[in-house]
Every structure is written in structure tokens, then in C-alpha cells.
Scaffold this motif. Sequence first.
Motif, short mmCIF file in Angstrom:
data_model
loop_
_atom_site.label_atom_id
_atom_site.label_comp_id
_atom_site.label_asym_id
_atom_site.label_seq_id
_atom_site.Cartn_x
_atom_site.Cartn_y
_atom_site.Cartn_z
N VAL A 48 24.40 53.61 35.54
CA VAL A 48 25.23 53.14 36.65
C VAL A 48 25.96 51.90 36.16
O VAL A 48 25.35 51.01 35.57
N SER A 49 27.27 51.87 36.37
CA SER A 49 27.99 50.66 35.99
C SER A 49 28.62 50.03 37.24
O SER A 49 28.96 50.72 38.19
N PHE A 50 28.75 48.72 37.21
CA PHE A 50 29.15 47.94 38.39
C PHE A 50 30.41 47.14 38.11
O PHE A 50 30.58 46.59 37.02
N HIS A 51 31.25 47.07 39.11
CA HIS A 51 32.43 46.21 39.02
C HIS A 51 32.64 45.54 40.39
O HIS A 51 31.99 45.91 41.37
N SER A 52 33.56 44.59 40.45
CA SER A 52 33.67 43.74 41.64
C SER A 52 35.08 43.15 41.73
O SER A 52 35.81 43.11 40.75
N THR A 53 35.44 42.69 42.92
CA THR A 53 36.73 41.99 43.08
C THR A 53 36.59 40.49 42.82
O THR A 53 37.57 39.76 42.88
N SER A 54 35.37 40.04 42.54
CA SER A 54 35.09 38.60 42.55
C SER A 54 35.46 37.87 41.27
O SER A 54 35.60 36.65 41.28
#
Lengths: 491, 491
Positions: free
Chosen positions: B302-308
Motif C-alpha cells: 500500500v502506498s500513501f500520498h497527501s496534499t500536505s
Amino acid sequence: MCRVYYTPLPRGGKVLTVDTMNANVKKVDYAVRGPIVQRAVQIEKELKEGVKKPFEEVIKANIGDAHAMGQRPITFFRQVMALCTYPQLLDDNKFPEDAKNRARRILQSCGGNSIGAYTTSQGIECVRHDVANYIQRRDGGIPSDPDNIYLTTGASDGIVTILKLLTAGEGRTRTGVMISIPQYPLYSASIAELGAVQVNYYLNEEKCWSLDISELQRSLQAAREHCNPRVLCIINPGNPTGQVQSRQCIEDVIQFAAKENLFLMADEVYQDNVYAEGCEFHSFKKVLFEMGPEYSSKVELVSFHSTSKCYMGECGFRGGYMEVINMDPEVKAQLTKLVSVRLCPPAPGQALMDLVVNSPKPGEPSYQTFMMERTAILSALAEKAKLTEEILNTVPGIRCNPVQGAMYSFPCITLPERAINEAKAKGQAPDMFYCMKLLEETGICLVPGSGFGQREGTYHFRMTILPPTDKLKILLNKLKEFHQKFTQQYS
Amino acid sequence: MCRVYYTPLPRGGKVLTVDTMNANVKKVDYAVRGPIVQRAVQIEKELKEGVKKPFEEVIKANIGDAHAMGQRPITFFRQVMALCTYPQLLDDNKFPEDAKNRARRILQSCGGNSIGAYTTSQGIECVRHDVANYIQRRDGGIPSDPDNIYLTTGASDGIVTILKLLTAGEGRTRTGVMISIPQYPLYSASIAELGAVQVNYYLNEEKCWSLDISELQRSLQAAREHCNPRVLCIINPGNPTGQVQSRQCIEDVIQFAAKENLFLMADEVYQDNVYAEGCEFHSFKKVLFEMGPEYSSKVELVSFHSTSKCYMGECGFRGGYMEVINMDPEVKAQLTKLVSVRLCPPAPGQALMDLVVNSPKPGEPSYQTFMMERTAILSALAEKAKLTEEILNTVPGIRCNPVQGAMYSFPCITLPERAINEAKAKGQAPDMFYCMKLLEETGICLVPGSGFGQREGTYHFRMTILPPTDKLKILLNKLKEFHQKFTQQYS
């Protein structure tokens, strides 16, 4: 190296399977977005692709989502939110001064004056002050401390956080959480996820879904045989049952909680949704403080509110707050620490919560429009609450309590024996069978009562009163027709 | 009635105390918002109240919050967000057509065309499609399925959700979660909260915080003596350590995970924050698929990304996504059910995530401004990364690895024996003692290395490179001066 405690995977197998995953998560159930809604989404796709159906659109009366049902956002709220989002608009004449002032004030409380900065974990300070002022006004001057306010990601987030703090012990000392049946399934789902013990108390359908202290007592005593019941959850106005609690009832509940050492959680997200004559919203906080220091200095209470319901219906912003009362200071420090791990609730939701508790005041340029919009929405809801009750009660085999408040009716339906048997043969709850058939034949999407809990052998569905009046009338008449046909078919 | 298993409260006592609350919550720690930040907030208040200090403002270099440090939001993003929030602006000539088109498209995917409606729990469908397209473009055409995309409330939310699924077993079969040391404390906090077992592997500070497979192997073997290690978490580019992993290293990690049956979690929220020459971001997904079907059909990732983070820094919106690869379909159904309980991630955050993955294209009216703003931010960060390393390395007793990526430096500091002893006598970690003194004397707020974990006997701090260049220079020189004074004072 000792590998004795390590079970290697079957070659080519998965690390994470339903057999090796978190067992509590498997127990979670959430009917409001369950199989019936998944089927509704599928049917919508089929309709788009040109598949012929006996209806032209799916009407989703399954969830309290006002905007999705066509309700327009409050102009003032969206103006301020746009100004906060794109502050260049502060120079634009199209926006009223009060909207600009609200936006400036919110931005000044944000890091770098940007709504894109993290806020403090408990929530923007000026918003917490505004919330406290709102509560104080609402409750006739009973003081509210901004330090007791925690902004949340919708009310759900706050409810789960408090339940998390309360969950402890093992086996027979495990925390028991008392919830009403019927209940809003966020409660049962969170209790399952946390591995706490669900303790049911039944609302009295014969008395308009009221709460009897004797039933609380029965439920508590039974639970004490196998767990440690420590929390009593109340939803007022009620979801899914739409009742509004009397002041006397709230006082009795508080007395009961005090006597039995229960922590009170009051879900008050429908506080502006009261329609029935003679009914009024009383906050648990206010009643608690009116009962005098013997109670107000002792009973631990958390109450929850949100931007998602009432007249605003801004569900997508995930705004909310909770007020914690009489919480042990050390526990409060733990709560503050716990919420800091997720950094902060969404800043736009916090800003929106601020507008709800600090709406236009008489004399401000936006006041009239705001009041007009607010009143129109709440009057329409009141009308639709009545309409729903009236039409449903004309159908033989459907019995509907008055929708005193909130956004739902939860009528009792009589199902023919043969339908019940056919459902059971299919491994379906009989009211799921009924709702699924209703969806396939009419496009109306409701949630079966079994998703909320009901007395053994009774059947219900939850229907929102949110569709626009014309559509609601069509929906109710289709439902009437369907119920009659269904009853005939299985008699 | 049998009350034998029920412990009544002491009269007047609380239902919920630190002794009767959730024990796992008590173990949670989150240094990024810990005591040092609380003190910083206090000092800010004191400054406002006119208390005299040897400095005029607190500089918060403790948290990756770009806007709070003065970074301006990307104009295009905020224009679209304002249009989504207040669609009346769609008639306004001030807004470019591409912004209007993006807003219209997002609104059309929202219930009742309102960003105030609930979205589906997995996230708005067109946003998930755009995310999948972005990943596919980023990874040189390797396919991405929108059904594998889940929008989240910031990356934190996704990480906690996946860890929750993975946490099972009791005692020696309890799930072990391998995390780097130093780590981002969201991981240790969530592991503690879930009652999983934290399994540490150490990054190699001598080799620019790189990851050695032999250390992974050591850590895994040791952990198998007392728990069931099932998950390997990687942060790349690194937080708090700022390293960027080589393609070879990622391949080795994947091979290791495959051999040892580990579920991979790749925290890739800094994917655009790569500064050092010769460094490049390689996604775990891309490397996995380039390794061929033996791996790409098997390894769960699982890979994660963000607007932060990256160039946008929109932390307050709490936007994010995760892509799940090779997840067991039954587990995926459980995941979808689990996220439905919280209804949906904030809709504005979802819309913003859409803009990040679907930013202005060449030829569109906003393209030039967008690229100019983006490049300016990323170049400034690259410059500040270099500056930080250079200045810190001029200080005797501070040793700083190159800040190859992300937003942080994590230098090693030599502390005099007498300072260490004084700290220990106070019950403080020596680097906490150091950082607290730094804050009181200079107004600079950093996070002590002990909040992230470090090898026994070494001391560090984490400092963001986010302050504007002038301010960063002042900060670094103040820090230099302080360190020299501190060393003298305690030598």
C-alpha cells in the motif's frame, strides 16, 4: 534462531487474509452504507448505460445527506468559505462586509493566515471560543469553557475518540457501552471495532420511541452479569427514530447515570431539527446544570454537534465539535494527546463550524437572507415530517410514529409469513428482503430496520424526510403501492 | 442480581480516570506536538502579553507546515476550491476557464452538485480515476486501477486504517510492525494505540541514513522471538531523516519483503521533494512492477500520498489517497466496509487531491503561472536544504547529513557529559533538555531526536527547512551561536 512462534505463509499466499486480519474489524457492520446502497449505486450505473428499469431514477432516502437531495447550501456560509479559500476575493464588492469580516477573523487565527495550515489539534482557538459562546447562549447563560471544546472531523470522529478512551478491561471487566435500540450504527460499528461490549436498551415504540428508565435499569442489570457497563449513549433528537426527548426524561436519565456511575455521551447533532408541536430541544448540559451542583459537579458528560445536519446539511466538510464536562483533568490531557496524533480536524470544516455557531446577527447585512434560507429549510422539513407520517399511516400494514425531530421516520411494517420464510430461506433479514425488492421495483433506496436493531420479530425501515416535497410525495405513494402489492403477493 | 464482576466507583469519584481508561492510549506519544510545542505556544502568548524575552518571535521549525511558514498557496488550486465552494463564481470573469472546468467536473461528481454532500466512502469516483491516471503517468505507464484507490483524511488516516487491518493475534502471535528508527511518530503512536508490537530497524546514519538489508534481517529475526512481524513500513523520501532511497535499495527491500512474507507500507508523501543531485524519486509500485510478475503479482503493497507536503503544503485540507496492490479481495471488501463507518473523507480535501494529480496541462490558461509557482517553491526548498546542511556542518559538535529530500534535517549533536547528567537528573531526555533551552533562549522550536527514536547514546533534533530563506539563515546562525554557548556552559 527460534522460529517456533512464527507461522510461515503458504507459498504464494497472502500476508493479509480474512483469517489473519483484525478480528474486531470483521465484526463491524454499517447498514447505512451496506449492501442495499451498493446495489443502488449499481442500478444507477445500469440506468446510465441504458438498462431498462420500471423507474427512471434511484431516490436515495437512505442517508441524511440534505445537499444530495437538492437542498441548497446557506449562501452566507459558502461566501465566507470561498473568501477563506481564496482571500483575493476579499477585495471583491460582490461579497457582503459581514462575510468578509468573518473570513478575516478566521484567517487571522490560521498559521500564515492560510486555511491550508495545520491548526492546533484541539481546533482553532477563536472557533472554540465561538462554540463556547454559542453553547452558553443556547443554554440560557450556563457557562461553557473553550478549553472543554474539541473540534472534530464530523461528530463520528468525536464519538469514536471518546469510546476509545473508555474502552478497557478484559472479559467480564470489559467496558460495556449502553446504546438505544434502534440505534445509529456508528455506535455498534465502533463498539465492535474497539472490542467493547454492546449493551442494548430498547426504546418504547408504543410511546413514540420514548426512553423508559425501567428499561435502562433492566438492561444495565443484565449487562453487569458479563461486562462492566460504564457508558450510556443517547441520541436526541433520535436517529433513526425521530423522537424528541422531554426535559423530564433527560433529567431522569441524568439521575440514573449519576446513581449508576455511568459516563454520559449525548449525540445532539439534530438539535435544530425539532418539528412537532409541544416538542423542544433540551441539551443534556443545560438540564444537568439546572439539576444543581450535586449533579453538575459530578456527572461526566460529552455532547456532540456537527455541521452535517440541522438546516446546513454540510456533510462533506466533516465539521463538528464536542464539549467535555467534568472530565478528569488527567484523562483530558490524554484526550488532547490522542487527538494530536491525527494532527488536526480539516480546517475548512472548522471554519464552517464557526459560522454555524456564529451565524449572522440582526443588523448585519447577511442577516435577512440567512434567516430566510434557514427558516425555509426548517419549515419544509417540518412539513415533510408531517406528510411522511400522514401518508405512511394510510397504508394498512405500516405504522409510523410522529417524526418529532431529526430527519427520519422509522415505521413498523407488517410482513406476510410467506415473505418472512422466503427471506429466511435466502439467508436474508426479512426487512432487507423487503427493501431490496422495493429498490429493484421502484428505485427507492431505504435502509432495513435490521441495520439499526429492533425488537425480535418486528420489522422496520428507516426513510429520510429529505427529498423535495414533490419527490417525497411520489416516493411515499410509490411505497404505498409497493407495500400493498408486496402484501398481496406473499399472502 | 449478581454484581460480583462489577467494581463500584468510590463515592464522588470519576467513571473515567487514567487508571480505568484505555491502557493503549496511555502508551501513545507524539513528539511533533509534544511538550516542547505546548511550551512554544505558551511563549507566544507571553510575548503577546508583553513578557520580555531575549527574542521577538517563536520560529516553529518543528512541523512540516509550509503555509504556516509563509509559503503561499498555489493560485490555481485555491481558485478551483473557491469555485467548488461558491459556484456562483462560475459566472465571474476573474477566474480562468481551466479552473472553471475543473470545478464543474468535480461538482458534477458530487451529490446534488454540492461539495457539502457526503461522497462515497472510498472517495469521489472521478477523483479516484484522476489519481489512477496520475500514478500511471508517474510510473511510466504501469497500470493503476481506480478501484484500488482509496481517498483518505490526510495520509495519516490511511496509514492507521491499514495498520488496523493488520493488527491481530495475542502475545507471541501479535502483529509486529517494522519501522525505521528514526521514524515519524505517527507510526509508533498508532502501533501503541492498536496494541501491535513495534519492531525497530535502524537507518545507517554513517551512510546518509540509508537502509541496510542486513539490519532489516537482524531486526526481523530478533522480533520473531517474541511476536509475529508481518508489516514493513518505509518512508521515502525520509521523515525525519531527509534521505532519498536508491532504486537498488527499493528493489532489495521488495525482495526481502517477498522472501520474508512481509506486507509493505510505503509512505511516499514527499515524492516531489527531492533536491540532491543524482537523487530521484522511485515509487515502490514502479520498482515492484519492473521486477517482473514473480514479484508484481505477489507482494502486497500500500502506498500513501497527501496534499500536505511537496509544493502544495495544503495540510489543513486533510487530503490524501492510498493505492492498495495485491490486496486479498475479501480483505479489500473489509477495508471498504471499515472506511464506510466514517462516511467519507472531507470533500474539499478530495477535490484538492484531484487538482494535485490533475494539475494544469501545457496549453491551458493557468499552466504558466502554476509551473512558475511550483518551480519557485521547489527551488527555494532545494536551496534551503543545501543551506541548512552547509551552515549546520560549520558548527563543531553538529554533524548533518545532506538533506536529499523531504523537508527536514536530522543532525547529530554532541552534548557535553555535564548537560547529559543534568538532563537525566531532571528526568528529561538530554536532547529534550537541549531543545527546551534553545526554545527558551532563542525562540526556536525544534523537536528532540528522542521523539523519533535514535541509537542509544546519540542525540539529534529534527528541524524543518521551511522558514523563508532570510529567516532560515537567522535561525541557523542563532542555532550555531546557541550550540557553541551551550557546549561551553556545560564543558
